[in-house]
Design a protein around this motif. Structure first.
Motif, PDB file in Angstrom:
ATOM      1  N   TYR A  91       7.669  72.914  28.348  1.00 25.02           N
ATOM      2  CA  TYR A  91       6.795  71.806  28.766  1.00 25.02           C
ATOM      3  C   TYR A  91       5.777  72.227  29.836  1.00 25.02           C
ATOM      4  CZ  TYR A  91      10.165  69.032  26.181  1.00 25.02           C
ATOM      5  OH  TYR A  91      10.974  68.533  25.185  1.00 25.02           O
ATOM      6  N   GLY A  92       5.295  73.468  29.728  1.00 24.65           N
ATOM      7  CA  GLY A  92       4.268  73.943  30.656  1.00 24.65           C
ATOM      8  C   GLY A  92       4.802  74.482  31.973  1.00 24.65           C
ATOM      9  N   THR A  93       6.119  74.448  32.164  1.00 25.88           N
ATOM     10  CA  THR A  93       6.681  74.885  33.442  1.00 25.88           C
ATOM     11  C   THR A  93       6.545  76.390  33.648  1.00 25.88           C
ATOM     12  OG1 THR A  93       8.904  75.024  32.469  1.00 25.88           O
ATOM     13  CG2 THR A  93       8.302  72.951  33.573  1.00 25.88           C
ATOM     14  N   ALA A  94       6.677  77.175  32.591  1.00 26.36           N
ATOM     15  CA  ALA A  94       6.585  78.635  32.727  1.00 26.36           C
ATOM     16  C   ALA A  94       5.189  79.039  33.196  1.00 26.36           C
ATOM     17  CB  ALA A  94       6.940  79.324  31.412  1.00 26.36           C
ATOM     18  N   ALA A  95       4.163  78.496  32.554  1.00 25.55           N
ATOM     19  CA  ALA A  95       2.785  78.824  32.946  1.00 25.55           C
ATOM     20  C   ALA A  95       2.498  78.368  34.369  1.00 25.55           C
ATOM     21  CB  ALA A  95       1.798  78.185  31.973  1.00 25.55           C
ATOM     22  N   GLU A  96       3.028  77.226  34.750  1.00 25.17           N
ATOM     23  CA  GLU A  96       2.813  76.718  36.111  1.00 25.17           C
ATOM     24  C   GLU A  96       3.504  77.600  37.142  1.00 25.17           C
ATOM     25  OE1 GLU A  96       1.499  74.442  39.335  1.00 25.17           O
ATOM     26  OE2 GLU A  96       0.716  74.898  37.355  1.00 25.17           O
TER      27      GLU A  96
END
Length: 130
Positions: A91-96
């Motif tokens: 849910y986008g956490t890795a990129a963040e």
């Protein structure tokens, strides 16, 4: 019998080899630190992290933990920021998590035998969706 060469990962084998101060260390006498110590690092993460990124990407209630590794160079600069583990889907956490580490600025380098060395740091970041 051949010993382990001096690579920062343990004893220098037979005791005749010196550590390779140009290589990456996984274990050091003094670990790399963020300027101002752990309290400032925590403040930086709290301010810099877009904590709602999982919510914005439709994540259900739960905890989403990402582990990121990165190098801290002899001059304190960071590089090679990469995700070691992340939920699937993330849910986008890795990129963040990568983004916030990449923007962290200069660190105090790790020290081995009184010399600054390249050190691989790991950081766990947990996103909470309520």
């Amino acid at each position: 019998m051949k010993g382990i060469s001096g690579n920062g990962k343990g004893p220098g084998g037979t005791g005749n080899s010196a550590p390779d101060y140009e290589g990456e260390f996984l274990s050091v006498q003094v670990e790399a630190t963020y300027p101002g110590g752990a309290a400032n690092w925590k403040k930086y993460l709290e301010r810099g992290l877009r904590s709602q990124v999982a919510v914005e990407n439709g994540a259900p209630v739960g905890l989403y933990t990402v582990v990121v590794s990165f190098l801290v160079a002899k001059d304190g600069s960071t590089s090679e920021v990469k995700v070691v583990s992340a939920p699937d889907p993330d849910y986008g956490t890795a990129a963040e998590a990568v983004r916030v580490i990449e923007r962290s600025g200069k660190w105090n380098p790790a020290i081995q035998n009184g010399r600054p060395v390249i050190y691989r740091e790991k950081q766990r970041i947990t996103f909470k969706v309520e």
